[in-house]
Design an enzyme around this catalytic site. Structure first.
Site, PDB file in Angstrom:
ATOM      1  N   ARG A   1       3.796 185.255  85.046  1.00  0.00           N
ATOM      2  CA  ARG A   1       3.345 184.139  84.202  1.00  0.00           C
ATOM      3  C   ARG A   1       2.345 184.531  83.104  1.00  0.00           C
ATOM      4  O   ARG A   1       2.498 184.084  81.971  1.00  0.00           O
ATOM      5  CB  ARG A   1       2.765 183.001  85.058  1.00  0.00           C
ATOM      6  CG  ARG A   1       3.808 182.386  86.026  1.00  0.00           C
ATOM      7  CD  ARG A   1       3.307 181.129  86.708  1.00  0.00           C
ATOM      8  NE  ARG A   1       3.172 180.041  85.783  1.00  0.00           N
ATOM      9  CZ  ARG A   1       2.065 179.626  85.235  1.00  0.00           C
ATOM     10  NH1 ARG A   1       0.904 180.154  85.580  1.00  0.00           N
ATOM     11  NH2 ARG A   1       2.050 178.659  84.358  1.00  0.00           N
TER      12      ARG A   1
ATOM     13  N   TYR B   1       4.003 183.699  79.557  1.00  0.00           N
ATOM     14  CA  TYR B   1       3.500 182.488  78.897  1.00  0.00           C
ATOM     15  C   TYR B   1       2.060 182.622  78.395  1.00  0.00           C
ATOM     16  O   TYR B   1       1.494 181.658  77.892  1.00  0.00           O
ATOM     17  CB  TYR B   1       3.481 181.294  79.874  1.00  0.00           C
ATOM     18  CG  TYR B   1       4.713 181.033  80.685  1.00  0.00           C
ATOM     19  CD1 TYR B   1       5.948 180.825  80.083  1.00  0.00           C
ATOM     20  CD2 TYR B   1       4.634 180.959  82.074  1.00  0.00           C
ATOM     21  CE1 TYR B   1       7.072 180.549  80.852  1.00  0.00           C
ATOM     22  CE2 TYR B   1       5.750 180.672  82.852  1.00  0.00           C
ATOM     23  CZ  TYR B   1       6.962 180.469  82.227  1.00  0.00           C
ATOM     24  OH  TYR B   1       8.062 180.181  83.000  1.00  0.00           O
TER      25      TYR B   1
ATOM     26  N   GLU C   1      11.254 165.255  91.236  1.00  0.00           N
ATOM     27  CA  GLU C   1      11.579 166.674  91.464  1.00  0.00           C
ATOM     28  C   GLU C   1      10.406 167.616  91.226  1.00  0.00           C
ATOM     29  O   GLU C   1      10.481 168.490  90.370  1.00  0.00           O
ATOM     30  CB  GLU C   1      12.669 167.120  90.479  1.00  0.00           C
ATOM     31  CG  GLU C   1      13.877 166.273  90.368  1.00  0.00           C
ATOM     32  CD  GLU C   1      14.793 166.735  89.216  1.00  0.00           C
ATOM     33  OE1 GLU C   1      14.291 167.238  88.188  1.00  0.00           O
ATOM     34  OE2 GLU C   1      16.000 166.601  89.372  1.00  0.00           O
ATOM     35  N   PRO C   2       9.320 167.483  91.953  1.00  0.00           N
ATOM     36  CA  PRO C   2       8.181 168.372  91.697  1.00  0.00           C
ATOM     37  C   PRO C   2       8.408 169.775  92.259  1.00  0.00           C
ATOM     38  O   PRO C   2       9.045 169.937  93.299  1.00  0.00           O
ATOM     39  CB  PRO C   2       7.037 167.687  92.451  1.00  0.00           C
ATOM     40  CG  PRO C   2       7.712 166.978  93.580  1.00  0.00           C
ATOM     41  CD  PRO C   2       9.060 166.553  93.063  1.00  0.00           C
ATOM     42  N   GLY C   3       7.917 170.771  91.575  1.00  0.00           N
ATOM     43  CA  GLY C   3       7.914 172.137  92.093  1.00  0.00           C
ATOM     44  C   GLY C   3       6.475 172.629  92.155  1.00  0.00           C
ATOM     45  O   GLY C   3       5.832 172.699  93.198  1.00  0.00           O
ATOM     46  N   ARG C   4       5.955 172.897  90.962  1.00  0.00           N
ATOM     47  CA  ARG C   4       4.611 173.463  90.833  1.00  0.00           C
ATOM     48  C   ARG C   4       3.533 172.659  91.559  1.00  0.00           C
ATOM     49  O   ARG C   4       2.667 173.229  92.228  1.00  0.00           O
ATOM     50  CB  ARG C   4       4.260 173.534  89.339  1.00  0.00           C
ATOM     51  CG  ARG C   4       2.989 174.284  89.025  1.00  0.00           C
ATOM     52  CD  ARG C   4       2.589 174.069  87.550  1.00  0.00           C
ATOM     53  NE  ARG C   4       3.695 174.283  86.634  1.00  0.00           N
ATOM     54  CZ  ARG C   4       4.037 175.475  86.129  1.00  0.00           C
ATOM     55  NH1 ARG C   4       3.342 176.536  86.425  1.00  0.00           N
ATOM     56  NH2 ARG C   4       5.068 175.575  85.300  1.00  0.00           N
TER      57      ARG C   4
ATOM     58  N   TYR D   1       6.295 179.781  90.787  1.00  0.00           N
ATOM     59  CA  TYR D   1       6.755 180.706  89.754  1.00  0.00           C
ATOM     60  C   TYR D   1       6.033 182.052  89.846  1.00  0.00           C
ATOM     61  O   TYR D   1       5.768 182.705  88.852  1.00  0.00           O
ATOM     62  CB  TYR D   1       6.616 180.073  88.353  1.00  0.00           C
ATOM     63  CG  TYR D   1       7.275 178.719  88.286  1.00  0.00           C
ATOM     64  CD1 TYR D   1       8.654 178.615  88.213  1.00  0.00           C
ATOM     65  CD2 TYR D   1       6.524 177.545  88.382  1.00  0.00           C
ATOM     66  CE1 TYR D   1       9.278 177.368  88.200  1.00  0.00           C
ATOM     67  CE2 TYR D   1       7.132 176.296  88.374  1.00  0.00           C
ATOM     68  CZ  TYR D   1       8.520 176.221  88.285  1.00  0.00           C
ATOM     69  OH  TYR D   1       9.121 174.991  88.280  1.00  0.00           O
TER      70      TYR D   1
ATOM     71  N   CYS E   1       4.380 200.028  82.957  1.00  0.00           N
ATOM     72  CA  CYS E   1       4.283 200.700  81.659  1.00  0.00           C
ATOM     73  C   CYS E   1       4.695 199.769  80.528  1.00  0.00           C
ATOM     74  O   CYS E   1       5.769 199.902  79.936  1.00  0.00           O
ATOM     75  CB  CYS E   1       5.104 201.971  81.674  1.00  0.00           C
ATOM     76  SG  CYS E   1       4.455 203.110  82.889  1.00  0.00           S
ATOM     77  N   GLU E   2       3.873 198.786  80.270  1.00  0.00           N
ATOM     78  CA  GLU E   2       4.040 197.805  79.190  1.00  0.00           C
ATOM     79  C   GLU E   2       2.641 197.319  78.847  1.00  0.00           C
ATOM     80  O   GLU E   2       1.878 196.981  79.748  1.00  0.00           O
ATOM     81  CB  GLU E   2       4.814 196.564  79.674  1.00  0.00           C
ATOM     82  CG  GLU E   2       6.201 196.774  80.190  1.00  0.00           C
ATOM     83  CD  GLU E   2       7.281 196.564  79.121  1.00  0.00           C
ATOM     84  OE1 GLU E   2       6.944 196.116  78.004  1.00  0.00           O
ATOM     85  OE2 GLU E   2       8.440 196.874  79.429  1.00  0.00           O
TER      86      GLU E   2
HETATM   87  C1  LIG Z   1      11.809 173.352  86.844  1.00  0.00           C
HETATM   88  C2  LIG Z   1      12.341 172.010  87.075  1.00  0.00           C
HETATM   89  C3  LIG Z   1      11.632 171.096  87.861  1.00  0.00           C
HETATM   90  C4  LIG Z   1      10.281 171.394  88.461  1.00  0.00           C
HETATM   91  O1  LIG Z   1       9.289 171.546  87.501  1.00  0.00           O
HETATM   92  P1  LIG Z   1       7.750 171.673  87.976  1.00  0.00           P
HETATM   93  O2  LIG Z   1       7.007 171.774  86.707  1.00  0.00           O
HETATM   94  O3  LIG Z   1       7.663 172.919  88.777  1.00  0.00           O
HETATM   95  O4  LIG Z   1       7.417 170.470  88.750  1.00  0.00           O
HETATM   96  C5  LIG Z   1      12.197 169.853  88.075  1.00  0.00           C
HETATM   97  N1  LIG Z   1      13.390 169.532  87.552  1.00  0.00           N
HETATM   98  C6  LIG Z   1      14.109 170.385  86.790  1.00  0.00           C
HETATM   99  C7  LIG Z   1      15.420 169.962  86.251  1.00  0.00           C
HETATM  100  C8  LIG Z   1      13.614 171.647  86.523  1.00  0.00           C
HETATM  101  O5  LIG Z   1      14.307 172.486  85.760  1.00  0.00           O
END
Ligand SMILES: *Cc1c(COP(=O)(O)O)cnc(C)c1O
Length: 414
Positions: free
Chosen positions: A314, A318, A275-278, A373, A344-345
């Site tokens: 971000r 973070y 499940e990659p996102g980033r 993100y 304004c922060e």
């Molecule tokens: C956010 C998330 C991801 C993706 O994370 P990345 O760091 O963006 O790869 C995968 N699985 C779950 C359950 C998440 O909450």
């Protein structure tokens, strides 16, 4: 690897100068590189799908329909965390048979929606959620496919806000309790136990924590099989990092697969879900922002730009590092400055005490690695319309989301 590079003194996205895009579409502006996205999708497919694995893109990293369509065309699935994300994924043509649904707070309505659409599985985060899914499935006369999200309690050595796989965080169930939960799930009338899920955190820059977590989960799968619970799907989560700064050297998908798949092969009959996102979209996007003013106080130099924490949260949330490059390099030398937005922060900054090219008012800066993100976490705080988004494909470019207007700000207000 990405396709944002200087040609001479001008920074390009593939075949298009970023300055030209800022001129045409205005700033702040998110710009994505199609070739970069495709490159990352293909790297994951090669690493995980050729052996039968399922690639599920984590929508929360970036949910623009054009990005999702690209993924759908490449045969990718989706990792969703809300009904809204399910809606987007389906709208983009992603197959429900490749959609997994995580998150600690799924509502009954969201569960029913996902059941009706026949997703691959719910990644269940608690016993009470399991009861709820069973009851909603009962009402619909359905059987809900589930994986239980276990919390393997390993330290992913990343920022606490994006760390999930330790006992002190709200995600998943402790490994020790999993046997009992699986037993309960297997006895529920409207639950189909399909898999197991782990996701230990985000922006991981080493394979070791993934391996440590996986070993615990594989051990558990074997114990479950001994008790008659047969799992077919192993969801190893996302979390692979990208290179925000030069000190970071995260592994590529092939290296991740190389560290994990041999362990998984030792336990036969498992379909891997990743499940990659980033790592798909992060460095495939940049945020263009214009320098509005420069300001010197006794202590500091400030570069005031037209993108703020509402556009890219971000750094504020973070303390994240994003490289900032000039769209056009000059010979004016450098300075150390805070790059701040108009919000304004005091927490509204894109960079602190950063050595940066000398910029003049009206010049364009590129905030690198802003594809994940970035837009998806943006807001209308300070009543700022959200930025536009553009996709670059070679020498061509397309507006993939219009800039919001003032009217958009009050749409829906009564
Ligand atoms: C956010 C998330 C991801 C993706 O994370 P990345 O760091 O963006 O790869 C995968 N699985 C779950 C359950 C998440 O909450």
């Amino acid at each position: 690897m990405h396709y944002f590079t200087y040609r001479g003194n001008e920074l390009y996205a593939e075949g298009v100068p970023l300055e030209a895009l800022a001129r045409e579409y205005g700033t702040p502006l998110y710009v994505y590189s199609k070739s970069t996205i495709l490159r990352h999708i293909k790297a994951y497919k090669k690493a995980f799908c050729e052996t039968g694995g399922i690639l599920c893109f984590a929508l929360k990293a970036n949910s623009n329909g054009s990005v999702l369509k690209l993924l759908a065309e490449e045969g990718a699935g989706a990792d969703i965390v809300s009904g809204g994300e399910l809606f987007r994924a389906l709208k983009a043509g992603i197959s429900p048979s490749k959609i997994v649904y995580a998150g600690v707070g799924k509502t009954a309505d969201e569960i029913a929606y996902a059941l009706r659409k026949k997703i691959l599985m719910f990644n269940v985060e608690s016993g009470e959620e399991l009861e709820m899914i069973n009851s909603v499935a009962g009402e619909l006369g359905a059987k809900a496919p589930v994986a239980l999200r276990v919390n393997p309690d390993v330290d992913p050595r990343t920022h606490p806000y994006i760390s999930t796989g330790m006992k002190k965080y709200k995600f998943g169930m402790p490994v020790e309790d999993a046997l009992e939960f699986y037993g309960r799930a297997a006895r529920m009338e409207h639950i189909l136990v399909r898999g197991i899920h782990q996701h230990i955190g985000s922006q991981l820059t080493e394979v070791a924590p993934f391996r440590d977590a996986l070993k615990k989960v594989l051990q558990l799968i074997k114990r479950l099989r001994a008790t008659g619970v047969e799992l077919t799907h192993l969801d190893i989560g996302g979390g692979l990092g990208i290179r925000y700064s030069k000190e970071e050297n995260p592994p590529v998908p092939e290296e991740l697969a190389g560290g994990l798949l041999p362990l998984i092969k030792a336990v036969p009959g498992l379909t891997v879900v990743v499940e990659p996102g980033r790592s798909i979209i992060g460095n495939a996007g940049v945020l263009l922002t214009k320098c509005l003013y420069r300001k010197k106080t006794g202590e500091k130099n400030f570069v005031i730009v037209d993108a703020g924490m509402n556009d890219l949260l971000r750094p504020s949330l973070y303390g994240a590092f994003h490289e900032i490059l000039p769209a056009r390099r000059n010979r004016r030398g450098s300075q150390v400055a805070d790059v701040v937005g108009p919000i304004c922060e005091s927490g509204d900054f894109l960079a602190k005490d950063r050595r940066l090219a000398m910029v003049k008012n009206g010049e364009i800066l590129c905030v690198m690695g802003a594809g994940a993100y970035g837009y998806s976490m943006s807001s209308n705080y300070n009543s700022r319309p959200r930025a536009a988004e553009v996709m670059v494909d070679g020498e061509k470019h397309f507006l993939i989301r219009k800039r919001e207007t003032y009217k958009d700000l009050i749409r829906g207000e009564l």
